[in-house]
Write an enzyme that holds these catalytic residues in place. Structure first.
Site, PDB file in Angstrom:
ATOM      1  N   MET A  31       0.842  -1.195   0.000  1.00  0.00           N
ATOM      2  CA  MET A  31       0.000   0.000   0.000  1.00  0.00           C
ATOM      3  C   MET A  31       0.878   1.246   0.000  1.00  0.00           C
ATOM      4  O   MET A  31       0.407   2.349   0.274  1.00  0.00           O
ATOM      5  CB  MET A  31      -0.931  -0.013   1.214  1.00  0.00           C
ATOM      6  CG  MET A  31      -1.890  -1.205   1.192  1.00  0.00           C
ATOM      7  SD  MET A  31      -3.350  -0.974   2.196  1.00  0.00           S
ATOM      8  CE  MET A  31      -2.653  -0.843   3.821  1.00  0.00           C
ATOM      9  N   HIS A  38       9.127  -3.474   3.563  1.00  0.00           N
ATOM     10  CA  HIS A  38       8.806  -3.674   2.144  1.00  0.00           C
ATOM     11  C   HIS A  38      10.084  -3.966   1.343  1.00  0.00           C
ATOM     12  O   HIS A  38      10.090  -4.824   0.460  1.00  0.00           O
ATOM     13  CB  HIS A  38       8.177  -2.414   1.543  1.00  0.00           C
ATOM     14  CG  HIS A  38       6.921  -1.956   2.214  1.00  0.00           C
ATOM     15  ND1 HIS A  38       6.884  -0.872   3.045  1.00  0.00           N
ATOM     16  CD2 HIS A  38       5.654  -2.433   2.145  1.00  0.00           C
ATOM     17  CE1 HIS A  38       5.639  -0.685   3.466  1.00  0.00           C
ATOM     18  NE2 HIS A  38       4.867  -1.620   2.940  1.00  0.00           N
ATOM     19  N   GLN A 154      -2.763 -12.327   7.235  1.00  0.00           N
ATOM     20  CA  GLN A 154      -2.842 -12.106   5.787  1.00  0.00           C
ATOM     21  C   GLN A 154      -2.155 -13.256   5.038  1.00  0.00           C
ATOM     22  O   GLN A 154      -2.666 -13.761   4.036  1.00  0.00           O
ATOM     23  CB  GLN A 154      -2.194 -10.770   5.444  1.00  0.00           C
ATOM     24  CG  GLN A 154      -2.162 -10.436   3.980  1.00  0.00           C
ATOM     25  CD  GLN A 154      -1.856  -8.975   3.751  1.00  0.00           C
ATOM     26  OE1 GLN A 154      -2.747  -8.154   3.683  1.00  0.00           O
ATOM     27  NE2 GLN A 154      -0.582  -8.651   3.642  1.00  0.00           N
ATOM     28  N   VAL A 177      10.551  -7.513   9.740  1.00  0.00           N
ATOM     29  CA  VAL A 177      11.716  -6.630   9.878  1.00  0.00           C
ATOM     30  C   VAL A 177      11.430  -5.650  11.013  1.00  0.00           C
ATOM     31  O   VAL A 177      10.338  -5.070  11.076  1.00  0.00           O
ATOM     32  CB  VAL A 177      11.986  -5.874   8.559  1.00  0.00           C
ATOM     33  CG1 VAL A 177      13.168  -4.934   8.703  1.00  0.00           C
ATOM     34  CG2 VAL A 177      12.224  -6.873   7.433  1.00  0.00           C
ATOM     35  N   SER A 186       6.492  -0.463  10.463  1.00  0.00           N
ATOM     36  CA  SER A 186       5.158  -0.318   9.895  1.00  0.00           C
ATOM     37  C   SER A 186       4.975   1.102   9.388  1.00  0.00           C
ATOM     38  O   SER A 186       5.483   2.055   9.984  1.00  0.00           O
ATOM     39  CB  SER A 186       4.108  -0.615  10.978  1.00  0.00           C
ATOM     40  OG  SER A 186       2.840  -0.156  10.559  1.00  0.00           O
ATOM     41  N   ARG A 188       2.455   2.662   9.684  1.00  0.00           N
ATOM     42  CA  ARG A 188       1.620   3.359  10.663  1.00  0.00           C
ATOM     43  C   ARG A 188       2.405   3.830  11.890  1.00  0.00           C
ATOM     44  O   ARG A 188       1.846   4.548  12.713  1.00  0.00           O
ATOM     45  CB  ARG A 188       0.460   2.468  11.102  1.00  0.00           C
ATOM     46  CG  ARG A 188      -0.586   2.272  10.000  1.00  0.00           C
ATOM     47  CD  ARG A 188      -1.756   1.451  10.495  1.00  0.00           C
ATOM     48  NE  ARG A 188      -2.871   1.450   9.577  1.00  0.00           N
ATOM     49  CZ  ARG A 188      -3.236   0.416   8.817  1.00  0.00           C
ATOM     50  NH1 ARG A 188      -2.520  -0.692   8.834  1.00  0.00           N
ATOM     51  NH2 ARG A 188      -4.281   0.495   8.018  1.00  0.00           N
TER      52      ARG A 188
HETATM   53  P1  AMP Z   1       1.501  -2.902   3.403  1.00  0.00           P
HETATM   54  O1  AMP Z   1       2.026  -1.852   2.502  1.00  0.00           O
HETATM   55  O2  AMP Z   1       1.443  -2.485   4.844  1.00  0.00           O
HETATM   56  O3  AMP Z   1       0.233  -3.544   2.907  1.00  0.00           O
HETATM   57  O4  AMP Z   1       2.580  -4.060   3.382  1.00  0.00           O
HETATM   58  C1  AMP Z   1       2.977  -4.670   2.184  1.00  0.00           C
HETATM   59  C2  AMP Z   1       3.721  -5.923   2.505  1.00  0.00           C
HETATM   60  O5  AMP Z   1       4.858  -5.614   3.299  1.00  0.00           O
HETATM   61  C3  AMP Z   1       2.874  -6.921   3.308  1.00  0.00           C
HETATM   62  O6  AMP Z   1       3.131  -8.224   2.832  1.00  0.00           O
HETATM   63  C4  AMP Z   1       3.385  -6.730   4.701  1.00  0.00           C
HETATM   64  O7  AMP Z   1       3.253  -7.882   5.511  1.00  0.00           O
HETATM   65  C5  AMP Z   1       4.851  -6.439   4.437  1.00  0.00           C
HETATM   66  N1  AMP Z   1       5.435  -5.771   5.597  1.00  0.00           N
HETATM   67  C6  AMP Z   1       5.000  -4.646   6.211  1.00  0.00           C
HETATM   68  N2  AMP Z   1       5.757  -4.373   7.292  1.00  0.00           N
HETATM   69  C7  AMP Z   1       6.684  -5.362   7.370  1.00  0.00           C
HETATM   70  C8  AMP Z   1       7.752  -5.657   8.266  1.00  0.00           C
HETATM   71  N3  AMP Z   1       8.032  -4.887   9.302  1.00  0.00           N
HETATM   72  N4  AMP Z   1       8.497  -6.764   8.026  1.00  0.00           N
HETATM   73  C9  AMP Z   1       8.229  -7.571   6.972  1.00  0.00           C
HETATM   74  N5  AMP Z   1       7.251  -7.343   6.088  1.00  0.00           N
HETATM   75  C10 AMP Z   1       6.486  -6.263   6.285  1.00  0.00           C
END
Ligand code: AMP
Length: 283
Positions: A31, A38, A154, A177, A186, A188
């Site tokens: 997103m 990411h 997810q 990570v 995150s 967020r």
């Molecule tokens: P999002 O943009 O939040 O939907 O995340 C996109 C992808 O990145 C999803 O598969 C998340 O699980 C992964 N992701 C987000 N934060 C982390 C993190 N800290 N470590 C590993 N993967 C992550």
């Protein structure tokens, strides 16, 4: 050179050409507002495939009416630069209108693995996730998809989706990570106040406390959950939404801790809701 693609048609044409010429496509759905989490997924995709595609799409279908769809952090210029540096070949960056030009005639309903953890409170969230992913998978037709275990539910839902619809895609889960102090990265986290950011590493520490109890021989999930709740109560000011333990990836209840399990929690802060988990094998 990175290429940005904004239409479904163009993305489908490019994917068709890549597949015809024998390339393997590694795909990372996001997103946006990219961070080290990411980028770790992207680097893994880079290593394992000849072409890497990411998508940046804040999917309205997966946000509830009181969630942060409008205020979700966005910065495409920065994302493009980071993706380019990480070796991404294509960014699929469609508008909402492009993805949902008319009201959908078919929507997916996820019937298993969603009655626990985040799915319990975020009604319809995983239906929205599954629906958009099925669209994205059929537009991009990747060989491998990369998801972070930070969003473990997810991963469990996508695992079911791929099996149910016999999608010819390999699911590649990637370890969470973390910041140096243990907080899961995150998009967020930018919503946290300074005081909240300071105490947030206790989320992971509470999970580690749970693991420690299991390693010391505890097998009753209630005992471990109670200890984690107690730890959180004495160390954080945020509201604990849940602390749960289930089998993974089936997310079924456990009477005794055995096999592959997930310990997961969610905490609500003033402007951010944080989640974290640990997955382990109990023998
Ligand atoms: P999002 O943009 O939040 O939907 O995340 C996109 C992808 O990145 C999803 O598969 C998340 O699980 C992964 N992701 C987000 N934060 C982390 C993190 N800290 N470590 C590993 N993967 C992550």
């Amino acid at each position: 050179m990175i290429t940005v693609i904004e239409t479904v048609k163009e993305m489908q044409n490019i994917s068709s050409k890549l597949i015809k010429s024998g390339e393997t496509i590694g795909y990372v759905p996001t997103m946006g507002y990219l961070h080290e989490g990411h980028l770790t997924l992207i680097k893994k995709a880079r290593k394992e495939n000849s072409k890497v595609i990411i998508s940046i799409f804040v999917n309205p279908l997966q946000f509830g009416p009181n969630e942060d769809y409008e205020t979700y952090p966005r910065n495409f210029a920065r994302d493009k630069k980071l993706a380019s540096e990480a070796g991404v070949d294509y960014i699929f960056y469609p508008s909402v209108q492009e993805m949902y030009p008319t009201e959908m005639t078919t929507n997916l309903t996820v019937t298993k693995r969603t009655d626990v953890l985040c799915g319990k409170n975020r009604i319809g969230h995983f239906d929205g996730v599954a629906t958009v992913l099925l669209k994205l998978f059929s537009i991009i037709r990747p060989n491998r998809v990369y998801f972070g275990l930070k969003d473990a539910q997810q991963v469990a839902v996508v695992d079911g989706l791929i099996q149910d619809f016999n999608l010819p895609i390999e699911l590649c889960p990637v370890e969470t990570v973390r910041e140096e102090d243990g907080l899961a990265k995150s998009s967020r986290n930018v919503y946290l106040t300074m005081a909240e950011r300071e105490e947030a590493p206790h989320l992971y520490k509470s999970l580690q406390e749970g693991v420690r109890l299991i390693e010391s021989g505890k097998r009753n999930p209630e005992v471990v959950i109670a200890a984690i709740n107690k730890y959180l109560k004495s160390n954080i000011s945020g509201e604990v939404e849940y602390v749960e333990i289930h089998s993974f990836p089936s997310l079924l209840p456990l009477r005794q801790l055995e096999g592959k399990i997930i310990i997961a929690l969610a905490v609500k802060y003033s402007k951010a809701r944080l989640i974290d988990n640990i997955i382990l094998n109990v023998t």
